[in-house]
Design a protein around this motif. Structure first.
Motif, PDB file in Angstrom:
ATOM      1  N   THR A  11       0.818  -1.207   0.000  1.00 41.03           N
ATOM      2  CA  THR A  11       0.000   0.000   0.000  1.00 41.03           C
ATOM      3  C   THR A  11       0.854   1.260   0.000  1.00 41.03           C
ATOM      4  O   THR A  11       0.336   2.368  -0.039  1.00 41.03           O
ATOM      5  N   GLY A  12       2.177   1.076   0.073  1.00 48.42           N
ATOM      6  CA  GLY A  12       3.075   2.221   0.065  1.00 48.42           C
ATOM      7  C   GLY A  12       2.996   3.055   1.326  1.00 48.42           C
ATOM      8  O   GLY A  12       3.285   4.251   1.307  1.00 48.42           O
ATOM      9  N   SER A  13       2.591   2.453   2.442  1.00 45.10           N
ATOM     10  CA  SER A  13       2.545   3.182   3.708  1.00 45.10           C
ATOM     11  C   SER A  13       3.964   3.534   4.143  1.00 45.10           C
ATOM     12  O   SER A  13       4.903   2.813   3.853  1.00 45.10           O
ATOM     13  N   SER A  14       4.064   4.660   4.853  1.00 42.42           N
ATOM     14  CA  SER A  14       5.398   5.129   5.207  1.00 42.42           C
ATOM     15  C   SER A  14       6.020   4.310   6.326  1.00 42.42           C
ATOM     16  O   SER A  14       7.232   4.177   6.403  1.00 42.42           O
ATOM     17  N   SER A  15       5.211   3.745   7.212  1.00 37.18           N
ATOM     18  CA  SER A  15       5.813   3.021   8.328  1.00 37.18           C
ATOM     19  C   SER A  15       4.856   1.967   8.863  1.00 37.18           C
ATOM     20  O   SER A  15       3.654   2.022   8.637  1.00 37.18           O
ATOM     21  N   MET A  16       5.412   1.016   9.604  1.00 39.26           N
ATOM     22  CA  MET A  16       4.607  -0.058  10.184  1.00 39.26           C
ATOM     23  C   MET A  16       3.650   0.474  11.243  1.00 39.26           C
ATOM     24  O   MET A  16       2.684  -0.181  11.584  1.00 39.26           O
ATOM     25  N   SER A  17       3.950   1.651  11.800  1.00 45.62           N
ATOM     26  CA  SER A  17       3.104   2.147  12.886  1.00 45.62           C
ATOM     27  C   SER A  17       1.944   2.997  12.370  1.00 45.62           C
ATOM     28  O   SER A  17       1.182   3.546  13.142  1.00 45.62           O
ATOM     29  N   VAL A  18       1.840   3.107  11.047  1.00 41.98           N
ATOM     30  CA  VAL A  18       0.726   3.847  10.458  1.00 41.98           C
ATOM     31  C   VAL A  18      -0.290   2.844   9.920  1.00 41.98           C
ATOM     32  O   VAL A  18       0.088   1.836   9.339  1.00 41.98           O
ATOM     33  N   CYS A  19      -1.576   3.094  10.129  1.00 40.70           N
ATOM     34  CA  CYS A  19      -2.603   2.181   9.632  1.00 40.70           C
ATOM     35  C   CYS A  19      -2.591   2.187   8.111  1.00 40.70           C
ATOM     36  O   CYS A  19      -2.725   3.243   7.496  1.00 40.70           O
ATOM     37  N   PHE A  20      -2.450   1.012   7.500  1.00 42.37           N
ATOM     38  CA  PHE A  20      -2.353   1.013   6.034  1.00 42.37           C
ATOM     39  C   PHE A  20      -3.717   1.132   5.355  1.00 42.37           C
ATOM     40  O   PHE A  20      -3.801   1.251   4.143  1.00 42.37           O
ATOM     41  N   ILE A  21      -4.773   1.126   6.148  1.00 41.05           N
ATOM     42  CA  ILE A  21      -6.098   1.308   5.553  1.00 41.05           C
ATOM     43  C   ILE A  21      -6.499   2.780   5.535  1.00 41.05           C
ATOM     44  O   ILE A  21      -6.936   3.308   4.524  1.00 41.05           O
ATOM     45  N   CYS A  22      -6.321   3.465   6.678  1.00 38.76           N
ATOM     46  CA  CYS A  22      -6.763   4.861   6.718  1.00 38.76           C
ATOM     47  C   CYS A  22      -5.611   5.845   6.913  1.00 38.76           C
ATOM     48  O   CYS A  22      -5.809   7.059   6.864  1.00 38.76           O
ATOM     49  N   GLY A  23      -4.408   5.325   7.137  1.00 40.41           N
ATOM     50  CA  GLY A  23      -3.252   6.210   7.275  1.00 40.41           C
ATOM     51  C   GLY A  23      -3.127   6.895   8.626  1.00 40.41           C
ATOM     52  O   GLY A  23      -2.335   7.825   8.777  1.00 40.41           O
ATOM     53  N   ALA A  24      -3.902   6.460   9.620  1.00 39.59           N
ATOM     54  CA  ALA A  24      -3.842   7.102  10.939  1.00 39.59           C
ATOM     55  C   ALA A  24      -2.521   6.810  11.648  1.00 39.59           C
ATOM     56  O   ALA A  24      -2.040   5.689  11.629  1.00 39.59           O
ATOM     57  N   LYS A  25      -1.951   7.859  12.242  1.00 36.09           N
ATOM     58  CA  LYS A  25      -0.718   7.703  13.028  1.00 36.09           C
ATOM     59  C   LYS A  25      -1.104   7.332  14.462  1.00 36.09           C
ATOM     60  O   LYS A  25      -2.241   7.566  14.866  1.00 36.09           O
ATOM     61  N   PRO A  26      -0.151   6.802  15.253  1.00 37.84           N
ATOM     62  CA  PRO A  26      -0.487   6.425  16.634  1.00 37.84           C
ATOM     63  C   PRO A  26      -1.175   7.539  17.411  1.00 37.84           C
ATOM     64  O   PRO A  26      -2.149   7.292  18.129  1.00 37.84           O
ATOM     65  N   THR A  27      -0.718   8.796  17.225  1.00 37.42           N
ATOM     66  CA  THR A  27      -1.310   9.899  17.983  1.00 37.42           C
ATOM     67  C   THR A  27      -2.730  10.230  17.527  1.00 37.42           C
ATOM     68  O   THR A  27      -3.437  10.967  18.200  1.00 37.42           O
ATOM     69  N   GLU A  28      -3.134   9.695  16.374  1.00 38.59           N
ATOM     70  CA  GLU A  28      -4.479  10.003  15.862  1.00 38.59           C
ATOM     71  C   GLU A  28      -5.488   8.890  16.141  1.00 38.59           C
ATOM     72  O   GLU A  28      -6.658   9.003  15.796  1.00 38.59           O
ATOM     73  N   MET A  29      -5.006   7.829  16.787  1.00 41.29           N
ATOM     74  CA  MET A  29      -5.833   6.639  16.986  1.00 41.29           C
ATOM     75  C   MET A  29      -7.076   6.870  17.827  1.00 41.29           C
ATOM     76  O   MET A  29      -8.031   6.113  17.735  1.00 41.29           O
ATOM     77  N   HIS A  30      -7.039   7.878  18.686  1.00 44.47           N
ATOM     78  CA  HIS A  30      -8.138   8.000  19.653  1.00 44.47           C
ATOM     79  C   HIS A  30      -9.196   9.022  19.281  1.00 44.47           C
ATOM     80  O   HIS A  30     -10.125   9.241  20.034  1.00 44.47           O
TER      81      HIS A  30
END
Ligand SMILES: [Zn+2]
Length: 277
Positions: A11-30
């Motif tokens: 999916t070309g996501s930038s990192s393993m810690s970003v959701c590859f479906i919606c692109g949310a970063k850890p700080t945006e999870m909540h």
């Protein structure tokens, strides 16, 4: 089934810690309201959920909350590292003593000791697990129900599942908002119902368990049904046996195995399309 690393690359996501479906970063999870309106990658939804992997990640999530609970922070600093290590040791000891499982023990060259079986034992009795870890019992129970639902090979009611998952996410954030939801937990809770409705077969049928179950056959074919005159002839015979035994036509002659009637939890039954007796 595609595993997280492959999906991240595809999916070309930038990192393993970003959701590859919606692109949310850890700080945006909540931020659930914001997540609800985010654009999803339709392609990524087809990658499915791997139930075995999810179970382990859900367990690790509860464990990490338990370790960090007393200082309620996602990261540790010099002072809190000690507290965390202490909490970890106590919880590990109690899990070993009460449930007989080793969690988060690093094995040389094999990764961690967390596997499908440890995770299954961990979620078997939420009351005991809650007592040991100090994490909210209701949350552990809900995790257990969600995991059983995605593992069962029945059709899931996507709408009911969605509501159950979102309620669970809300409960999680209310209780442990300081611990950013791990990516796999996010994937199941937020995108689970969409993944379920995208799948052609019930999601539980698409698990990696079928492949894992073949390991036993593989060993038997290798031992009893192959020539031992060289690696290629051995592999050829094993391959032939795997092909024969999985052939749909040949399979149609087999006497149907009486499947053990699985006992689903009441809460799991409520999330399925056909209510089972
Ligand atoms: Zn997402």
């Amino acid at each position: 089934m595609i595993d997280g690393k492959v999906a991240t690359t595809l999916t070309g996501s930038s990192s393993m810690s970003v959701c590859f479906i919606c692109g949310a970063k850890p700080t945006e999870m909540h931020n659930l309201d914001e997540l609800a309106i985010r654009a999803n990658s339709g392609e990524a939804l087809k990658f499915g959920i791997s139930p075995l992997h999810a179970r382990i990640k859900f367990m690790e999530c509860i464990l990490h909350i338990a370790y960090n609970k007393s200082f309620a922070a996602w990261r540790t600093n010099k002072e809190t590292t000690k507290i965390k290590e202490q909490a970890k040791a106590t919880i590990q000891k109690r899990l070993k003593f009460v449930l007989g499982i080793n969690v988060d023990v690093v094995k040389q060259g094999m990764g961690s000791s967390n596997n499908g079986n440890t995770a299954r034992r961990f979620f078997e009795n939420p009351q005991i697990t809650a007592d040991i870890t100090g994490v909210n019992e209701q949350l552990i129970h809900r995790f257990k129900i969600i995991l059983s639902t995605i593992t069962c090979s029945q059709a899931i009611d996507a709408e009911k599942f969605q509501i159950y998952c979102i309620d669970t996410a809300k409960l999680y954030i209310d209780l442990y908002g300081w611990y950013y939801m791990p990516i796999t937990v996010h994937k199941v809770l937020i995108h689970g119902s969409k993944i379920v409705s995208e799948a052609i077969l019930p999601i539980g049928m698409l698990s990696e368990e079928a492949q894992e179950a073949r390991n036993k056959d593989y060993r038997r074919y290798r031992l009893y049904h192959s020539r031992k005159t060289g690696r290629s002839s051995t592999n050829e015979d094993v391959m032939h046996h795997l092909l024969i035994s999985s052939d749909p036509y040949i399979n149609s002659f087999r006497t149907k195995l009486k499947l053990k009637k699985l006992d689903y939890h009441e809460d799991v039954k409520k999330l399925l399309i056909n209510e089972i007796e």
